[in-house]
Design a protein around this motif. Structure first.
Motif, short mmCIF file in Angstrom:
data_model
loop_
_atom_site.label_atom_id
_atom_site.label_comp_id
_atom_site.label_asym_id
_atom_site.label_seq_id
_atom_site.Cartn_x
_atom_site.Cartn_y
_atom_site.Cartn_z
N SER A 31 -12.80 -19.54 -14.45
CA SER A 31 -12.16 -20.42 -15.59
C SER A 31 -10.76 -21.02 -15.17
CB SER A 31 -11.81 -19.50 -16.79
OG SER A 31 -13.21 -18.86 -17.32
N LEU A 32 -10.01 -20.42 -14.35
CA LEU A 32 -8.62 -20.98 -14.07
C LEU A 32 -8.69 -22.00 -13.03
CD1 LEU A 32 -6.43 -17.53 -13.71
CD2 LEU A 32 -5.82 -19.60 -15.34
N VAL A 33 -9.54 -21.84 -12.21
CA VAL A 33 -9.72 -22.97 -10.94
C VAL A 33 -10.58 -24.06 -11.75
CG1 VAL A 33 -10.77 -23.61 -8.84
CG2 VAL A 33 -9.91 -21.14 -9.19
N ALA A 34 -11.30 -23.97 -12.81
CA ALA A 34 -12.14 -25.08 -13.63
C ALA A 34 -11.07 -25.77 -14.47
CB ALA A 34 -13.33 -24.60 -14.16
N ALA A 35 -10.28 -24.87 -14.88
CA ALA A 35 -9.12 -25.38 -15.93
C ALA A 35 -8.20 -26.38 -15.34
CB ALA A 35 -8.61 -24.49 -16.44
N SER A 36 -7.80 -26.53 -14.28
CA SER A 36 -6.78 -27.40 -13.47
C SER A 36 -7.26 -27.78 -12.33
CB SER A 36 -5.31 -26.43 -13.51
OG SER A 36 -4.64 -27.35 -13.01
N ALA A 37 -6.91 -29.01 -11.98
CA ALA A 37 -7.02 -29.72 -10.51
C ALA A 37 -6.02 -29.11 -9.62
CB ALA A 37 -6.96 -31.03 -10.63
N ARG A 38 -4.97 -28.46 -10.18
CA ARG A 38 -3.96 -27.95 -9.46
C ARG A 38 -4.14 -26.67 -8.77
NH1 ARG A 38 0.81 -31.21 -8.95
NH2 ARG A 38 0.83 -32.57 -10.69
N ASN A 39 -5.14 -25.94 -9.61
CA ASN A 39 -5.36 -24.25 -9.32
C ASN A 39 -6.28 -24.41 -8.06
OD1 ASN A 39 -3.58 -23.64 -11.13
ND2 ASN A 39 -5.10 -23.08 -12.55
N ARG A 40 -5.89 -24.25 -6.97
CA ARG A 40 -6.78 -24.35 -5.76
C ARG A 40 -7.74 -23.13 -5.72
NH1 ARG A 40 -3.97 -24.24 -1.06
NH2 ARG A 40 -5.59 -25.38 0.12
N GLY A 41 -7.08 -22.16 -5.81
CA GLY A 41 -7.84 -20.81 -5.66
C GLY A 41 -7.44 -19.57 -6.42
N CYS A 42 -7.89 -18.61 -6.66
CA CYS A 42 -7.45 -17.37 -7.60
C CYS A 42 -8.06 -15.94 -7.12
CB CYS A 42 -7.81 -17.85 -9.04
SG CYS A 42 -7.65 -16.43 -10.08
N VAL A 43 -7.34 -14.81 -7.16
CA VAL A 43 -7.89 -13.46 -7.01
C VAL A 43 -7.32 -12.68 -8.13
CG1 VAL A 43 -7.89 -11.52 -5.53
CG2 VAL A 43 -7.87 -13.80 -4.40
N VAL A 44 -8.37 -12.14 -8.96
CA VAL A 44 -7.86 -11.29 -9.99
C VAL A 44 -8.13 -9.87 -9.58
CG1 VAL A 44 -8.47 -10.78 -12.45
CG2 VAL A 44 -8.67 -13.10 -11.52
N LEU A 45 -6.89 -9.03 -9.95
CA LEU A 45 -7.09 -7.70 -9.66
C LEU A 45 -6.86 -6.71 -11.00
CD1 LEU A 45 -6.74 -5.09 -7.72
CD2 LEU A 45 -4.33 -5.76 -7.61
N SER A 46 -7.87 -6.17 -11.14
CA SER A 46 -7.86 -5.43 -12.52
C SER A 46 -8.25 -3.86 -12.13
CB SER A 46 -8.79 -5.76 -13.42
OG SER A 46 -8.95 -5.13 -14.59
N THR A 47 -7.22 -3.06 -12.45
CA THR A 47 -7.31 -1.38 -12.11
C THR A 47 -7.12 -0.80 -13.58
OG1 THR A 47 -5.18 -0.94 -11.48
CG2 THR A 47 -6.35 -1.92 -9.71
N CYS A 48 -7.21 0.48 -13.31
CA CYS A 48 -6.85 1.47 -14.56
C CYS A 48 -5.37 1.38 -15.05
CB CYS A 48 -7.37 2.91 -14.19
SG CYS A 48 -6.17 3.79 -13.14
N ASN A 49 -4.43 0.84 -14.18
CA ASN A 49 -3.31 0.68 -14.68
C ASN A 49 -2.50 -0.62 -14.49
OD1 ASN A 49 -1.89 1.27 -12.07
ND2 ASN A 49 -3.01 3.02 -12.34
N ARG A 50 -3.10 -1.59 -14.09
CA ARG A 50 -2.45 -3.04 -13.79
C ARG A 50 -3.56 -3.99 -13.85
NH1 ARG A 50 0.76 -3.18 -10.09
NH2 ARG A 50 1.10 -1.16 -10.01
N PHE A 51 -3.10 -5.24 -14.20
CA PHE A 51 -3.80 -6.48 -14.25
C PHE A 51 -3.09 -7.50 -13.65
CE2 PHE A 51 -5.40 -10.06 -17.21
CZ PHE A 51 -6.71 -10.43 -16.30
N GLU A 52 -3.75 -8.35 -12.72
CA GLU A 52 -2.87 -9.15 -11.82
C GLU A 52 -3.72 -10.32 -11.71
OE1 GLU A 52 0.40 -6.29 -9.90
OE2 GLU A 52 -0.84 -7.11 -8.59
N VAL A 53 -3.08 -11.59 -11.57
CA VAL A 53 -3.65 -12.81 -11.21
C VAL A 53 -2.94 -13.40 -10.12
CG1 VAL A 53 -4.31 -15.17 -12.23
CG2 VAL A 53 -4.42 -13.05 -13.49
N TYR A 54 -3.35 -13.89 -9.02
CA TYR A 54 -2.79 -14.51 -7.79
C TYR A 54 -3.49 -15.81 -7.84
CZ TYR A 54 -0.99 -9.84 -6.58
OH TYR A 54 -0.59 -8.74 -6.62
N LEU A 55 -2.62 -16.96 -7.82
CA LEU A 55 -2.88 -18.08 -7.83
C LEU A 55 -2.35 -19.14 -6.61
CD1 LEU A 55 -2.58 -19.14 -11.50
CD2 LEU A 55 -4.67 -19.15 -10.28
#
Length: 460
Positions: A31-55
């Motif tokens: 969704s993030l990559v589709a939402a903006s022409a500026r977002n070239r790539g994305c990695v989402v890290l979700s664990t039992c104690n953290r939620f992170e988005v790398y763009l």
């Protein structure tokens, strides 16, 4: 190009709020990559104690501002800061919509890193230095799976790939050269250590694992290391039989019966199955196993989250009560004769209703209990790990600087090649021989080109 990370973790957030943030975000990267022409790539890290988005965000001003979603549009002119602000605004807006949390609360939940801080943060995360249980090894596998998922979804870019691979390499170096993870500390191990206070000795204990994901595999391994021989697995998704065969344990098809036969139930299906609809969560009450209220930190925003969220539980009060009755009947006694039961919930998206903790004869351990009882790492070991981390970061930064310099030099050379050709064409048009025109153009432009190349290499 700029790398951005957005982090919501156990350091700053109540676990109930963290759970709600991750609701229905399994397609967030796409969704993030589709939402903006500026977002070239994305990695989402979700664990039992953290939620992170790398763009990976494109800072090229030639990308039209209108390509950004309206909720994240920023005023012209487009700058690096405005592009980063737009990218984070887009992410928080999408997460807010998916989680049904107010946008203002979602914005406050995340810490944003840019520049060198992105690598510094991810390297610490992948190495277990930022974990709920410092030194845990599961996190490296979770980081690796997050990158693999981005590969499958075709969301990775060169900068993201290099960042994650270097972070994982540094994590491996810390694990192999220090004692940080040598004692096998992890969320699972801490939870089982706590459970042992109210369970039979492990070689005599019967354990039911609910779930078949990565945490379930780690749980089975940790139980075997403690000498547990009687392990069963249940999965509402129908994967219990295959998991049981691959791990040489017993599949369970009927959950109440399996609970009735168990001394300890370890629930971890919510780590991989995502959010489920149903009853609102409530803060974890004090565990009967650990009756000190300090073991459960206050959930400052749990009430706010409870109003916004809605989940159902794999293990609810009714299921535990039915299992307790069946256990008592098997013992030919009143319900109070049922053997003690310990329920361990390792899922961020809760598998077990926390009200189970109030049931007689039932102990309850969740992530809040683990967080409150996580052991501290030795200072000397931490210093050694930090030194390896610093070396890994320095190597990563040096390589990225060289790559940037090489790209800058290439850009300068290509720019002057175009200028030379334009100059040659102009001279030839005025009747100058092409070979002579080439020599003149070189004499006029080479000195400036060399000066620019040295500047790109940082030598002047």
């Amino acid at each position: 190009m700029a790398l951005i990370s957005m982090t919501a973790s156990h350091h700053d957030l109540d676990l109930d709020l963290l759970e709600q943030l991750t609701r229905d975000t399994h397609t967030l990267g796409k969704s993030l990559v589709a939402a903006s022409a500026r977002n070239r790539g994305c990695v989402v890290l979700s664990t039992c104690n953290r939620f992170e988005v790398y763009l990976d965000v494109d800072l090229d001003a030639s990308v039209p501002e209108s390509a950004l979603v309206s909720t994240a549009r920023v005023a012209a002119p487009v700058t690096a800061a405005s592009s980063i602000a737009a990218a984070t605004a887009t992410a928080t807006q999408l997460i807010s919509q998916a989680s049904s949390l107010p946008h203002s609360l979602t914005q406050r939940a995340f810490t944003v890193h840019t520049g060198p801080d992105v690598a510094a943060h991810l390297f610490r995360v992948a190495s277990g230095l930022d974990s709920l249980v410092v030194g845990e090894r599961e996190i490296a596998g979770q980081v690796r799976r997050a990158l693999r998922t981005a590969h499958v979804d075709q969301l990775t870019t060169g900068p993201l790939e290099r960042l994650f691979q270097r972070a994982l390499r540094t994590s491996k170096a810390i694990a192999s050269s220090t004692a940080l993870s040598s004692d096998g500390r992890s969320v699972v191990s801490v939870a089982l250590d706590l459970a042992s206070q109210a369970s039979p000795p492990w070689p005599r204990a019967s354990v039911l694992v609910v779930g078949t994901g990565a945490y379930a595999g780690a749980t089975v391994a940790a139980l075997r290391a403690r000498g547990v021989r009687d392990i069963a697995v249940y999965s509402g998704s129908g994967r219990a039989h295959a998991f049981a065969v691959s791990h040489q344990i017993t599949p369970a098809s009927d959950l109440p019966s399996a609970i009735a036969d168990a001394d300890v139930v370890v629930a971890c299906s919510g780590n991989s199955s995502g959010h489920r609809g149903g009853t609102p969560p409530s803060p974890s009450p004090t565990s009967p196993i650990l009756d000190d209220p300090a073991h459960h930190p206050a959930h400052d925003r749990a009430g706010e989250v409870a109003k916004q969220s809605s989940i159902s539980y794999v293990l609810d009060v009714a299921a535990i009560a039915a299992a307790r009755r069946a256990s008592a009947e098997a013992a030919d006694g009143p319900e109070g004769a049922a053997r003690p039961l310990v329920v361990v919930d390792l899922a961020l998206h809760r598998d077990a209703d926390p009200r189970i903790a109030g049931m007689a004869g039932v102990g309850f351990i969740d992530l809040a209990t683990v967080r409150a009882n996580a052991p501290a790492a030795a200072e000397e070991v931490l210093r050694e790990a930090e030194a390896v981390l610093a070396a890994g970061l320095a190597e990563y930064a040096e390589r990225e600087d060289m790559r940037t310099a090489d790209a800058a030099v290439t850009a300068v050379v290509e720019e002057f090649a175009r200028k030379r050709e334009a100059r040659v064409v102009g001279l030839v048009g005025r009747g100058v021989d092409r070979a002579e025109a080439g020599r003149r153009a070189a004499r006029e432009l080479n000195a400036e080109m060399h000066r620019r190349v040295l500047g790109a290499q940082g030598k002047i």
